[in-house]
Design a protein around this motif. Structure first.
Motif, PDB file in Angstrom:
ATOM      1  N   THR A  57       1.019  -1.121  -0.060  1.00 39.17           N
ATOM      2  CA  THR A  57       0.017  -0.033   0.045  1.00 39.17           C
ATOM      3  C   THR A  57       0.948   1.315  -0.059  1.00 39.17           C
ATOM      4  O   THR A  57       0.586   1.993  -0.818  1.00 39.17           O
ATOM      5  CB  THR A  57      -0.694   0.032   1.248  1.00 39.17           C
ATOM      6  OG1 THR A  57      -1.537  -1.063   1.314  1.00 39.17           O
ATOM      7  CG2 THR A  57      -1.584   1.199   1.291  1.00 39.17           C
ATOM      8  N   ASP A  58       1.995   1.291   0.820  1.00 39.64           N
ATOM      9  CA  ASP A  58       2.846   2.338   0.792  1.00 39.64           C
ATOM     10  C   ASP A  58       3.400   2.412  -0.624  1.00 39.64           C
ATOM     11  O   ASP A  58       3.938   3.689  -0.984  1.00 39.64           O
ATOM     12  CB  ASP A  58       3.676   2.117   2.039  1.00 39.64           C
ATOM     13  CG  ASP A  58       3.387   2.258   3.135  1.00 39.64           C
ATOM     14  OD1 ASP A  58       2.100   2.673   3.537  1.00 39.64           O
ATOM     15  OD2 ASP A  58       3.944   1.980   4.281  1.00 39.64           O
ATOM     16  N   GLU A 104       2.052   6.318  -6.786  1.00 34.43           N
ATOM     17  CA  GLU A 104       0.935   7.530  -7.309  1.00 34.43           C
ATOM     18  C   GLU A 104       1.418   8.710  -7.054  1.00 34.43           C
ATOM     19  O   GLU A 104       1.256   9.835  -7.875  1.00 34.43           O
ATOM     20  CB  GLU A 104      -0.220   7.153  -6.392  1.00 34.43           C
ATOM     21  CG  GLU A 104      -1.311   8.048  -6.806  1.00 34.43           C
ATOM     22  CD  GLU A 104      -1.607   7.950  -8.359  1.00 34.43           C
ATOM     23  OE1 GLU A 104      -2.036   8.960  -8.938  1.00 34.43           O
ATOM     24  OE2 GLU A 104      -1.849   6.716  -8.889  1.00 34.43           O
ATOM     25  N   GLN A 105       2.343   9.213  -6.015  1.00 36.94           N
ATOM     26  CA  GLN A 105       2.827  10.381  -5.917  1.00 36.94           C
ATOM     27  C   GLN A 105       3.792  10.659  -6.917  1.00 36.94           C
ATOM     28  O   GLN A 105       3.932  11.601  -7.593  1.00 36.94           O
ATOM     29  CB  GLN A 105       3.505  10.371  -4.499  1.00 36.94           C
ATOM     30  CG  GLN A 105       2.488  10.631  -3.541  1.00 36.94           C
ATOM     31  CD  GLN A 105       3.443  10.597  -2.011  1.00 36.94           C
ATOM     32  OE1 GLN A 105       4.510  10.552  -1.898  1.00 36.94           O
ATOM     33  NE2 GLN A 105       2.370  10.764  -1.001  1.00 36.94           N
ATOM     34  N   LYS A 151       1.214   3.989  -3.004  1.00 38.64           N
ATOM     35  CA  LYS A 151       0.874   5.434  -2.782  1.00 38.64           C
ATOM     36  C   LYS A 151       2.049   6.156  -3.130  1.00 38.64           C
ATOM     37  O   LYS A 151       2.051   7.356  -3.650  1.00 38.64           O
ATOM     38  CB  LYS A 151       0.690   5.866  -1.166  1.00 38.64           C
ATOM     39  CG  LYS A 151      -0.470   5.553  -0.521  1.00 38.64           C
ATOM     40  CD  LYS A 151      -0.624   5.931   0.945  1.00 38.64           C
ATOM     41  CE  LYS A 151      -1.893   5.275   1.604  1.00 38.64           C
ATOM     42  NZ  LYS A 151      -1.933   5.684   2.888  1.00 38.64           N
TER      43      LYS A 151
END
Length: 104
Positions: free
Chosen positions: A8-9, A15-16, A12
């Protein structure tokens, strides 16, 4: 548990990264467009200046040719006048000699 949070990290983080990459691409596109516009403006400005200089050069060459022609005509006229003066001086000398010979 740590393994389940890690993907998940990572998602993220990815995505960033994708968002920042997309923003960077947008900024780069805007910069490229601005540079292209500036380049076109620069080239157009220089093209106009070159055209103006070429027309001024053409006009100057035309004027120079006219001045050369005029100079040639004046030189020819000057030569004719010198010829006439030489003959007139000679005629005056001959007339003076005739008068002197009659007077004595």
């Amino acid at each position: 548990m740590a393994e389940s949070e890690n993907p998940t990290d990572l998602n993220k983080l990815l995505e960033q990264f994708r968002r920042r990459a997309s923003e960077a691409e947008d900024r780069l596109s805007r910069l490229e467009a601005a540079v292209a516009k500036e380049k076109d403006s620069y080239e157009e400005e220089h093209s106009k200046k070159i055209s103006k200089l070429e027309s001024e050069l053409k006009r100057a060459k035309t004027e120079l040719a006219a001045e050369h022609k005029k100079t040639g005509e004046l030189a020819e006229e000057n030569a004719k006048l010198k010829y006439r003066v030489t003959h007139l001086v000679q005629a005056v000398k001959e007339a003076d000699l005739k008068l002197e010979s009659k007077g004595t």
